[in-house]
Design a protein around this motif. Structure first.
Motif, mmCIF file in Angstrom:
data_model
loop_
_atom_site.group_PDB
_atom_site.id
_atom_site.type_symbol
_atom_site.label_atom_id
_atom_site.label_comp_id
_atom_site.label_asym_id
_atom_site.label_seq_id
_atom_site.Cartn_x
_atom_site.Cartn_y
_atom_site.Cartn_z
ATOM 1 N N THR A 1 0.837 -1.230 0.022
ATOM 2 C CA THR A 1 0.153 0.167 0.078
ATOM 3 C C THR A 1 0.910 1.196 0.017
ATOM 4 O O THR A 1 0.555 1.916 -0.781
ATOM 5 C CB THR A 1 -0.827 -0.031 1.360
ATOM 6 O OG1 THR A 1 -0.327 -0.048 2.466
ATOM 7 C CG2 THR A 1 -2.093 -0.950 1.319
ATOM 8 N N HIS A 2 1.892 1.150 0.910
ATOM 9 C CA HIS A 2 2.885 2.433 0.930
ATOM 10 C C HIS A 2 3.931 2.051 1.884
ATOM 11 O O HIS A 2 4.021 0.886 2.482
ATOM 12 C CB HIS A 2 2.074 3.849 1.610
ATOM 13 C CG HIS A 2 1.427 3.659 3.070
ATOM 14 N ND1 HIS A 2 0.683 2.540 3.447
ATOM 15 C CD2 HIS A 2 1.586 4.342 3.874
ATOM 16 C CE1 HIS A 2 0.347 2.569 4.833
ATOM 17 N NE2 HIS A 2 0.817 3.691 5.149
ATOM 18 N N ALA A 3 4.687 3.165 2.276
ATOM 19 C CA ALA A 3 6.213 2.689 2.753
ATOM 20 C C ALA A 3 6.192 2.929 4.486
ATOM 21 O O ALA A 3 7.386 3.038 4.862
ATOM 22 C CB ALA A 3 7.109 3.577 2.179
ATOM 23 N N HIS A 4 5.217 3.119 4.925
ATOM 24 C CA HIS A 4 5.115 3.271 6.403
ATOM 25 C C HIS A 4 5.561 1.990 7.260
ATOM 26 O O HIS A 4 5.265 0.942 6.382
ATOM 27 C CB HIS A 4 3.844 4.079 7.069
ATOM 28 C CG HIS A 4 3.615 5.409 6.764
ATOM 29 N ND1 HIS A 4 2.520 6.076 6.750
ATOM 30 C CD2 HIS A 4 4.551 6.513 6.499
ATOM 31 C CE1 HIS A 4 2.684 7.378 6.464
ATOM 32 N NE2 HIS A 4 3.915 7.482 6.265
ATOM 33 N N ILE A 5 6.283 2.100 8.193
ATOM 34 C CA ILE A 5 7.089 0.904 8.642
ATOM 35 C C ILE A 5 6.289 -0.279 8.564
ATOM 36 O O ILE A 5 6.714 -1.449 8.233
ATOM 37 C CB ILE A 5 7.684 1.202 9.821
ATOM 38 C CG1 ILE A 5 6.939 1.540 10.922
ATOM 39 C CG2 ILE A 5 9.200 2.206 9.928
ATOM 40 C CD1 ILE A 5 7.263 1.186 12.428
ATOM 41 N N GLY A 6 5.101 -0.336 9.262
ATOM 42 C CA GLY A 6 4.384 -1.655 9.494
ATOM 43 C C GLY A 6 3.869 -2.270 8.261
ATOM 44 O O GLY A 6 3.637 -3.409 8.381
ATOM 45 N N HIS A 7 3.773 -1.357 6.923
ATOM 46 C CA HIS A 7 3.347 -2.043 6.035
ATOM 47 C C HIS A 7 4.616 -2.790 5.097
ATOM 48 O O HIS A 7 4.217 -3.393 3.968
ATOM 49 C CB HIS A 7 2.881 -1.053 5.168
ATOM 50 C CG HIS A 7 1.727 -0.516 5.785
ATOM 51 N ND1 HIS A 7 0.398 -0.695 5.740
ATOM 52 C CD2 HIS A 7 1.680 0.462 7.114
ATOM 53 C CE1 HIS A 7 -0.449 -0.056 6.590
ATOM 54 N NE2 HIS A 7 0.347 0.598 7.374
ATOM 55 N N VAL A 8 5.805 -2.478 5.499
ATOM 56 C CA VAL A 8 7.110 -3.066 4.598
ATOM 57 C C VAL A 8 8.345 -3.634 5.285
ATOM 58 O O VAL A 8 8.886 -4.167 4.851
ATOM 59 C CB VAL A 8 7.710 -1.685 3.606
ATOM 60 C CG1 VAL A 8 6.704 -1.217 2.653
ATOM 61 C CG2 VAL A 8 7.999 -0.337 4.961
ATOM 62 N N PRO B 1 -5.382 10.070 -0.427
ATOM 63 C CA PRO B 1 -4.530 10.729 0.148
ATOM 64 C C PRO B 1 -3.773 10.442 1.587
ATOM 65 O O PRO B 1 -4.624 9.950 2.396
ATOM 66 C CB PRO B 1 -5.230 12.297 0.438
ATOM 67 C CG PRO B 1 -6.383 11.974 -0.309
ATOM 68 C CD PRO B 1 -6.556 10.803 -0.715
ATOM 69 N N HIS B 2 -2.689 10.434 1.760
ATOM 70 C CA HIS B 2 -2.184 9.994 2.971
ATOM 71 C C HIS B 2 -0.521 10.460 3.051
ATOM 72 O O HIS B 2 -0.019 10.676 2.121
ATOM 73 C CB HIS B 2 -2.190 8.355 2.910
ATOM 74 C CG HIS B 2 -1.309 7.677 4.495
ATOM 75 N ND1 HIS B 2 -2.031 8.389 5.792
ATOM 76 C CD2 HIS B 2 -0.646 6.720 4.654
ATOM 77 C CE1 HIS B 2 -1.381 7.460 6.675
ATOM 78 N NE2 HIS B 2 -0.588 6.857 6.055
ATOM 79 N N ARG B 3 -0.270 11.018 4.386
ATOM 80 C CA ARG B 3 1.258 11.592 4.447
ATOM 81 C C ARG B 3 1.996 10.946 3.657
ATOM 82 O O ARG B 3 2.386 9.750 3.773
ATOM 83 C CB ARG B 3 1.339 12.041 5.842
ATOM 84 C CG ARG B 3 1.602 10.795 6.625
ATOM 85 C CD ARG B 3 1.452 11.471 8.248
ATOM 86 N NE ARG B 3 1.517 9.928 8.985
ATOM 87 C CZ ARG B 3 2.538 9.212 9.214
ATOM 88 N NH1 ARG B 3 3.778 9.585 9.027
ATOM 89 N NH2 ARG B 3 2.591 8.201 9.938
ATOM 90 N N PRO C 1 -6.387 0.806 4.866
ATOM 91 C CA PRO C 1 -5.653 0.394 6.370
ATOM 92 C C PRO C 1 -5.457 1.907 6.672
ATOM 93 O O PRO C 1 -5.361 2.196 7.821
ATOM 94 C CB PRO C 1 -4.453 -0.262 6.037
ATOM 95 C CG PRO C 1 -4.048 -0.189 4.758
ATOM 96 C CD PRO C 1 -5.196 -0.010 3.775
ATOM 97 N N ASP C 2 -4.949 3.005 5.671
ATOM 98 C CA ASP C 2 -4.534 4.157 6.439
ATOM 99 C C ASP C 2 -5.086 5.134 5.065
ATOM 100 O O ASP C 2 -5.068 5.178 3.952
ATOM 101 C CB ASP C 2 -3.109 4.373 6.025
ATOM 102 C CG ASP C 2 -2.128 3.521 6.870
ATOM 103 O OD1 ASP C 2 -2.277 2.210 6.967
ATOM 104 O OD2 ASP C 2 -1.515 4.202 7.878
ATOM 105 N N HIS C 3 -5.614 6.428 5.558
ATOM 106 C CA HIS C 3 -5.655 7.571 4.954
ATOM 107 C C HIS C 3 -5.925 8.638 5.669
ATOM 108 O O HIS C 3 -5.963 8.445 6.924
ATOM 109 C CB HIS C 3 -6.985 7.657 4.009
ATOM 110 C CG HIS C 3 -8.326 7.179 4.666
ATOM 111 N ND1 HIS C 3 -9.523 7.753 3.997
ATOM 112 C CD2 HIS C 3 -8.792 6.714 5.772
ATOM 113 C CE1 HIS C 3 -10.423 7.691 4.985
ATOM 114 N NE2 HIS C 3 -10.017 6.747 5.761
HETATM 115 ZN ZN ZN Z 1 0.696 4.710 6.901
#
Ligand code: ZN
Ligand code: ZN
Length: 267
Positions: A70-77, A141-143, A164-166
């Motif tokens: 989904t994106h690069a924030h820690i818990g996802h990668v 949109p998510h930081r 999961p995130d927005h």
């Molecule tokens: Zn995130």
């Protein structure tokens, strides 16, 4: 048979979170992730957390054929490295992600070496056709300090949204109403951002610093579950979220709080 299993229901930090005070009766939750099994038995992991070992056990699988990010924030990668030489030593796992995410992977030494070693074969994530099921990326949109963010819509006979995130509903919905947005996307099961129940949990941290729409706002927008409504399941819970201890505010309206092992048949 196409099936999605919830492998993690917590925000990136997990529950309990490092440094948090021990609370009696608080169940362990892993960082958010889902597993999709396609109609040929292909195994597709959405987001790769450091609790991969435990999450594969929940899923009853010993490996994966592809990964969607989904994106690069820690818990996802932060579980991506577990597929490499030091742990599972995989080869040729299809990696579906956005161009911006792939660029970050190529620029990050611990990940780029895995591309060089053939652990992952990268692909775009726009529309991915798998046996009996199609996966569509939906930019939200998510930081975006590190990468953009894509939710996924997994479509077989039924459709499941993994969001999961927005940052805010107003940006994600862009003028639409939540119920009509879900109807328009033809979503039967929506796994959505339930990070904080309310902003009261943030205490000393600023709302702009960690923007997620609070569950109480989402519940207000949804109202009570009516006949013919799909399912809404709150995931990505922060360790401070009172729903970790008491699900009533969600369940009394007919919606659900995610828990590891929950599974959803899409046909
Ligand atoms: Zn995130
Ligand atoms: Zn997250």
């Amino acid at each position: 048979m196409v099936r999605v299993t919830l492998l993690g229901s917590a925000q990136d930090g997990g529950v309990p979170q490092a440094g948090s005070v021990h609370r009696e009766g608080l169940d362990r939750r892993y960082p958010v992730s889902i597993g999709l099994v396609d109609s040929n038995g292909g195994r597709h992991l959405f987001d790769a957390s450091r609790y991969l070992a435990e999450q594969l056990q929940i899923w009853n699988q010993t490996g994966v054929d592809s990964i969607f990010l989904t994106h690069a924030h820690i818990g996802h990668v932060d579980g991506l490295t577990l597929f490499g030489k030091e742990a599972m030593n995989c080869k040729g796992i299809s990696l579906f992600c956005s161009d911006i995410m792939l660029d970050l992977i190529q620029k990050t030494p611990i990940w780029s070496i895995m591309l060089d070693q053939g652990v992952f074969t990268p692909y775009g994530n726009n529309i991915v056709k798998l046996p009996g099921v199609t996966v569509e990326a939906l930019k939200v949109p998510h930081r975006a300090e590190l990468s953009d963010m894509h939710a996924y819509i997994i479509k077989a006979e039924k459709s499941l949204l993994y969001l999961p995130d927005h940052d805010t509903w107003s940006e994600t919905l862009n003028g639409h109403d939540l119920r009509s947005w879900l109807n328009h996307l033809e979503i039967d099961i929506a796994l959505i951002d339930g990070t904080f129940y309310s902003y009261d949990e943030l205490k000393n941290r600023k709302q702009e610093e960690i923007p997620h729409p609070p569950v109480e706002q989402t519940l207000q927008m949804l109202g009570e579950r009516r006949e013919g409504d799909g399912e809404v399941v709150f995931i990505h819970l922060n360790h401070t979220n009172p729903l970790c201890m008491d699900e009533t505010p969600v369940t009394e309206l007919g919606w659900k709080v995610g828990k590891e092992g929950m599974s959803f048949s899409l046909n």
